[in-house]
Design an enzyme around this catalytic site. Sequence first.
Site, short mmCIF file in Angstrom:
data_model
loop_
_atom_site.label_atom_id
_atom_site.label_comp_id
_atom_site.label_asym_id
_atom_site.label_seq_id
_atom_site.Cartn_x
_atom_site.Cartn_y
_atom_site.Cartn_z
CG ASP A 68 -0.35 -0.10 2.54
OD1 ASP A 68 0.89 -0.11 2.63
OD2 ASP A 68 -1.09 -0.18 3.54
CG ASP A 85 -0.12 1.46 6.66
OD1 ASP A 85 -0.38 0.32 6.24
OD2 ASP A 85 1.02 1.79 7.06
CG ASP A 89 0.26 -1.84 9.97
OD1 ASP A 89 -0.16 -2.61 9.09
OD2 ASP A 89 1.17 -1.01 9.77
#
Length: 202
Positions: A68, A85, A89
């Site tokens: 990404d 992101d 995670d």
Amino acid sequence: MLDRHIRPLIDPPLNRIGRRIAARGVSADRVTLIGLGLGMVAALLIVLGAPLLALLPLLGSRFADGLDGAVARATRKTDFGGYLDITADFMFYAMIPLAFVLADPETNGAAGAFLLASFYVNGTTFLGFAILAEKHGHQTDAQGQKSLYYSNGILEGTETILFFVLLCLFASYFAPLAWVFGTLCFVTAGLRVRAAYRIYLT
């Protein structure tokens, strides 16, 4: 600890693939969500008692997590993309240990709780350090080009992925592996607090 050594090896091929994906109109956020979805599939397979089968979506999830950023670099990086992101995670890192606890609460419950607590504390020190670094204008690309400051430590993304792979390969050893890894997470958090004290005590 290993991230800075791995990034120069994986970034060039990821960037090439990222440019191809971006050329097809696929956004970085979509890649992030695909990676999160694969991580949830891996967690579900672990809960269902198939940790070996979980390896494929687990590794696919981490591949997407690296991809990404490459797509974002090939198109346009956004603050929301970086936020999405890191959120994905942290969700992934929480769900895999939780899956092992749900698969066998009696055997894995205490060790899993300890591991998740260590992730919580380590994540707090990581994000807190990033806020301080942003405030003081500090930057680093040791772990690759990121949307926020990635402070290094004994345990980073590479070590965590390897740990999850070990858990899937040797699921019956979850408890002792979790106690060891969780302890190292607490040590990493402590070292990061020490570094913040030495750098940002003003």
